[in-house]
Design an enzyme around this catalytic site. Structure first.
Site, short mmCIF file in Angstrom:
data_model
loop_
_atom_site.label_atom_id
_atom_site.label_comp_id
_atom_site.label_asym_id
_atom_site.label_seq_id
_atom_site.Cartn_x
_atom_site.Cartn_y
_atom_site.Cartn_z
N ARG A 163 50.04 -50.42 -22.89
CA ARG A 163 49.02 -49.74 -22.07
C ARG A 163 48.13 -48.82 -22.90
NH1 ARG A 163 49.97 -49.29 -16.41
NH2 ARG A 163 50.78 -51.28 -15.69
N ASP A 180 43.66 -41.28 -5.35
CA ASP A 180 44.40 -41.77 -6.51
C ASP A 180 44.43 -40.67 -7.57
OD1 ASP A 180 45.43 -44.70 -7.32
OD2 ASP A 180 44.77 -43.66 -9.14
#
Length: 281
Positions: free
Chosen positions: A34, A141
């Site tokens: 990631r 979020d």
């Protein structure tokens, strides 16, 4: 992959502190995968070089990039389908009767990622509510990048192919070059805001439906209890909470009860405990 244990510990502590996400040992490969694009974007030769520099010279913006990279999860249109079917066939008919005087519903997509869930909810409301009814969808979020994408409301052909029927695509999206943009008829009813569910949640009007799906699985038990306690304060007494298929309130927060909703299940505040007064545990 060459992420050192000290670098993994640094990232794990950062993500736990900022997002309450637990990265157990064995996730080193995921973390490095990631963070490779982040390191490259910032001109570092490797993830290790990027993290070493960050530890020497702490940088809030780069720390947020790490959190964004490790909290961006799988999403698609009408994901798992059954909660949306239950919303149409069970939940909305009940709420339409209960809100006959207000003729308006509020729905929260509590981990909206790049917006697909929030806009899927908007499409569902658009098609299932009686004429003359209004609705508000709020998406939230923890990732600044995802909030930006959701607010833009623009998706590639590959993204719209993931769960969005062709007839729905043509009806609710406008073609912009090789991409598709959410049409104003939907967009005007949907808003997004940056929010960390594990931090104190800002005061807001209560919601009739909350989708908190595929979020709790990343938290430890204490954090799950805290999140569910805070969510209860924003769920109307007869409101509905939808969790992910692998998630439950059972054994975590007894102030909720699981109820059948079509071929799936949802959660409601127990009648004896008004929303917002639930105790943790």
């Amino acid at each position: 992959m060459t992420l050192s244990q000290s670098d993994f510990a640094f990232v794990s502590q950062l993500v736990k502190r900022e997002a309450a996400i637990v990265l157990a040992p064995g996730k080193e490969y995921l973390v490095e995968a990631r963070l490779i694009p982040v390191a490259r974007q910032l001109g570092a030769g490797s993830v290790g070089e990027f993290l070493a520099g960050l530890q020497r010279r702490p940088n809030v913006a780069d720390q947020q990039r790490i959190v964004d990279a490790l909290t961006t999860n799988e999403t698609s249109w009408f994901r798992d389908r059954e909660p949306f079917t239950a919303l149409t066939e069970v939940v909305l008919p009940e709420l339409v009767q209960a809100r006959a005087s207000a003729r308006k519903l509020r729905v929260w997509s509590a981990a909206s990622s790049s917006g697909q869930e929030a806009y899927s909810l908007a499409i569902t409301m658009q098609e299932a509510l009686p004429s003359g009814w209004g609705y508000e969808i709020m998406g939230s979020d923890i990732s600044t990048e995802m909030i930006g994408r959701a607010e833009k409301g623009e998706y590639s052909q590959v993204e719209v192919n993931r769960g969005l029927p062709a007839t729905t695509l043509v009806q609710y999206f406008d073609r912009i070059g090789t991409h598709w943009r959410v049409a104003p008829t939907l967009r005007r009813n949907v808003s997004f805001r940056l929010m960390n569910l594990t931090a104190p949640i800002p005061a807001m009007p209560p919601f009739d439906v909350i989708f908190l799906r595929n979020v709790l699985i990343y938290f430890d038990v204490a954090t799950k209890k805290s999140v569910l306690h805070n969510v209860a304060k924003l769920l109307r007494p007869d409101g509905w909470l939808f969790l992910g298929a692998a998630e439950t309130t059972i054994g975590i927060d007894d102030n909720y009860e699981r109820v059948a909703a079509g071929r799936t299940s949802a959660y409601k505040i127990r009648a004896a405990v008004p929303a917002g007064t639930a105790k943790r545990g």
